[in-house]
Design a protein around this motif. Sequence first.
Motif, mmCIF file in Angstrom:
data_model
loop_
_atom_site.group_PDB
_atom_site.id
_atom_site.type_symbol
_atom_site.label_atom_id
_atom_site.label_comp_id
_atom_site.label_asym_id
_atom_site.label_seq_id
_atom_site.Cartn_x
_atom_site.Cartn_y
_atom_site.Cartn_z
ATOM 1 N N GLN A 112 18.006 -6.141 -11.842
ATOM 2 C CA GLN A 112 18.415 -5.112 -12.799
ATOM 3 C C GLN A 112 18.677 -3.809 -12.034
ATOM 4 O O GLN A 112 17.966 -2.820 -12.175
ATOM 5 N N THR A 113 19.730 -3.813 -11.241
ATOM 6 C CA THR A 113 19.993 -2.716 -10.311
ATOM 7 C C THR A 113 20.238 -1.371 -11.002
ATOM 8 O O THR A 113 19.778 -0.338 -10.510
ATOM 9 N N GLU A 114 20.933 -1.384 -12.123
ATOM 10 C CA GLU A 114 21.181 -0.120 -12.827
ATOM 11 C C GLU A 114 19.868 0.496 -13.300
ATOM 12 O O GLU A 114 19.645 1.703 -13.143
ATOM 13 N N LEU A 115 18.982 -0.322 -13.846
ATOM 14 C CA LEU A 115 17.681 0.173 -14.307
ATOM 15 C C LEU A 115 16.842 0.642 -13.115
ATOM 16 O O LEU A 115 16.177 1.680 -13.190
ATOM 17 N N ILE A 116 16.876 -0.087 -12.018
ATOM 18 C CA ILE A 116 16.117 0.307 -10.829
ATOM 19 C C ILE A 116 16.574 1.679 -10.337
ATOM 20 O O ILE A 116 15.745 2.549 -10.031
ATOM 21 N N GLU A 117 17.882 1.897 -10.300
ATOM 22 C CA GLU A 117 18.412 3.200 -9.865
ATOM 23 C C GLU A 117 17.969 4.316 -10.804
ATOM 24 O O GLU A 117 17.540 5.386 -10.352
ATOM 25 N N GLU A 118 18.077 4.076 -12.109
ATOM 26 C CA GLU A 118 17.695 5.098 -13.097
ATOM 27 C C GLU A 118 16.197 5.415 -13.004
ATOM 28 O O GLU A 118 15.802 6.577 -13.036
ATOM 29 N N ARG A 119 15.383 4.384 -12.893
ATOM 30 C CA ARG A 119 13.929 4.588 -12.809
ATOM 31 C C ARG A 119 13.536 5.223 -11.481
ATOM 32 O O ARG A 119 12.674 6.088 -11.440
ATOM 33 N N ASP A 120 14.167 4.782 -10.412
ATOM 34 C CA ASP A 120 13.846 5.310 -9.086
ATOM 35 C C ASP A 120 14.130 6.805 -9.025
ATOM 36 O O ASP A 120 13.342 7.580 -8.474
ATOM 37 N N SER A 121 15.229 7.235 -9.616
ATOM 38 C CA SER A 121 15.605 8.653 -9.580
ATOM 39 C C SER A 121 14.656 9.528 -10.409
ATOM 40 O O SER A 121 14.632 10.742 -10.240
ATOM 41 N N ARG A 122 13.882 8.900 -11.280
ATOM 42 C CA ARG A 122 12.957 9.646 -12.144
ATOM 43 C C ARG A 122 11.487 9.420 -11.781
ATOM 44 O O ARG A 122 10.594 9.820 -12.522
ATOM 45 N N GLY A 123 11.218 8.733 -10.678
ATOM 46 C CA GLY A 123 9.842 8.536 -10.230
ATOM 47 C C GLY A 123 9.031 7.539 -11.034
ATOM 48 O O GLY A 123 7.798 7.544 -10.973
ATOM 49 N N VAL A 124 9.694 6.674 -11.779
ATOM 50 C CA VAL A 124 8.981 5.718 -12.636
ATOM 51 C C VAL A 124 8.192 4.703 -11.810
ATOM 52 O O VAL A 124 7.139 4.245 -12.233
ATOM 53 N N TYR A 125 8.661 4.402 -10.604
ATOM 54 C CA TYR A 125 7.963 3.411 -9.781
ATOM 55 C C TYR A 125 6.752 3.976 -9.044
ATOM 56 O O TYR A 125 6.118 3.279 -8.260
ATOM 57 N N ASN A 126 6.406 5.227 -9.318
ATOM 58 C CA ASN A 126 5.204 5.813 -8.721
ATOM 59 C C ASN A 126 3.940 5.397 -9.451
ATOM 60 O O ASN A 126 2.842 5.744 -9.024
ATOM 61 N N VAL A 127 4.098 4.684 -10.561
ATOM 62 C CA VAL A 127 2.940 4.245 -11.352
ATOM 63 C C VAL A 127 2.966 2.731 -11.532
ATOM 64 O O VAL A 127 4.001 2.093 -11.361
ATOM 65 N N ASP A 141 14.654 -0.662 -25.161
ATOM 66 C CA ASP A 141 14.432 -1.769 -24.241
ATOM 67 C C ASP A 141 15.341 -1.671 -23.023
ATOM 68 O O ASP A 141 16.047 -0.689 -22.836
ATOM 69 N N MET A 142 15.323 -2.713 -22.209
ATOM 70 C CA MET A 142 16.045 -2.710 -20.939
ATOM 71 C C MET A 142 17.558 -2.841 -21.085
ATOM 72 O O MET A 142 18.273 -2.771 -20.099
ATOM 73 N N SER A 143 18.036 -3.001 -22.306
ATOM 74 C CA SER A 143 19.482 -3.079 -22.515
ATOM 75 C C SER A 143 20.127 -1.692 -22.426
ATOM 76 O O SER A 143 21.342 -1.579 -22.349
ATOM 77 N N THR A 144 19.309 -0.637 -22.444
ATOM 78 C CA THR A 144 19.798 0.733 -22.295
ATOM 79 C C THR A 144 19.051 1.385 -21.125
ATOM 80 O O THR A 144 18.117 2.157 -21.332
ATOM 81 N N PRO A 145 19.442 1.070 -19.890
ATOM 82 C CA PRO A 145 18.687 1.491 -18.707
ATOM 83 C C PRO A 145 18.424 2.996 -18.595
ATOM 84 O O PRO A 145 17.308 3.403 -18.286
ATOM 85 N N ARG A 146 19.433 3.798 -18.849
ATOM 86 C CA ARG A 146 19.243 5.254 -18.713
ATOM 87 C C ARG A 146 18.252 5.777 -19.747
ATOM 88 O O ARG A 146 17.332 6.525 -19.420
ATOM 89 N N GLU A 147 18.437 5.374 -20.992
ATOM 90 C CA GLU A 147 17.550 5.809 -22.071
ATOM 91 C C GLU A 147 16.112 5.350 -21.806
ATOM 92 O O GLU A 147 15.157 6.108 -22.001
ATOM 93 N N LEU A 148 15.973 4.129 -21.335
ATOM 94 C CA LEU A 148 14.640 3.594 -21.035
ATOM 95 C C LEU A 148 13.983 4.380 -19.904
ATOM 96 O O LEU A 148 12.812 4.769 -20.011
ATOM 97 N N ALA A 149 14.715 4.635 -18.834
ATOM 98 C CA ALA A 149 14.161 5.363 -17.691
ATOM 99 C C ALA A 149 13.739 6.780 -18.083
ATOM 100 O O ALA A 149 12.698 7.277 -17.643
ATOM 101 N N ILE A 150 14.532 7.428 -18.933
ATOM 102 C CA ILE A 150 14.197 8.776 -19.405
ATOM 103 C C ILE A 150 12.901 8.742 -20.215
ATOM 104 O O ILE A 150 12.009 9.573 -20.025
#
Length: 183
Positions: A112-127, A141-150
Amino acid sequence: MIRLFDFLFSFFGILFLSPVMLVLYVIGMFDTGSPVFKQQRVGKNKRPFTLYKFRTMNVKAQSVATHLANTAEITKFGSFLRKSKLDELPQLFNVLFGDMSLVGPRPNLFNQTELIEERDSRGVYNVVPGITGLAQINEIDMSTPRELAIKDAEMIKSLNIGDYFKYIFATVGGKGQGDRVVK
């Protein structure tokens, strides 16, 4: 403090729910022959971990994000497990082992590369990822990667013990339906 609650709730959850999990396991043997589903997911600091769930789809179903899956591959028993959220019970072992928390961003797949990029840019993988969280109770849900990452980043910034319990109780109370499956 949250890790302590995670450990205690997952330990006692496994202890008290083990009879239910055993029954679901046995029924799952008759349903698919392979009742436990294991899948590599993205964890804290983007490290891989194995996520455990009760299998809800045919054994030959493609390993894709839920919103990309086909409903025809979901078994009748699997449909019950999804609606009741009982398919998530084996994740208590992930919480016990420290790979997940009860509350946190839902762990995604590595493809899920788009979601990984969106989450990575927002520090979501720090937890540590979680079983439920702010996005899930708001049916994002994961069908909206940007909204989910935000929404994940918003939760992480403000997460406290009160929110931790609020998200758990909202989920147990039936709020949020998880990822959508295409028809």
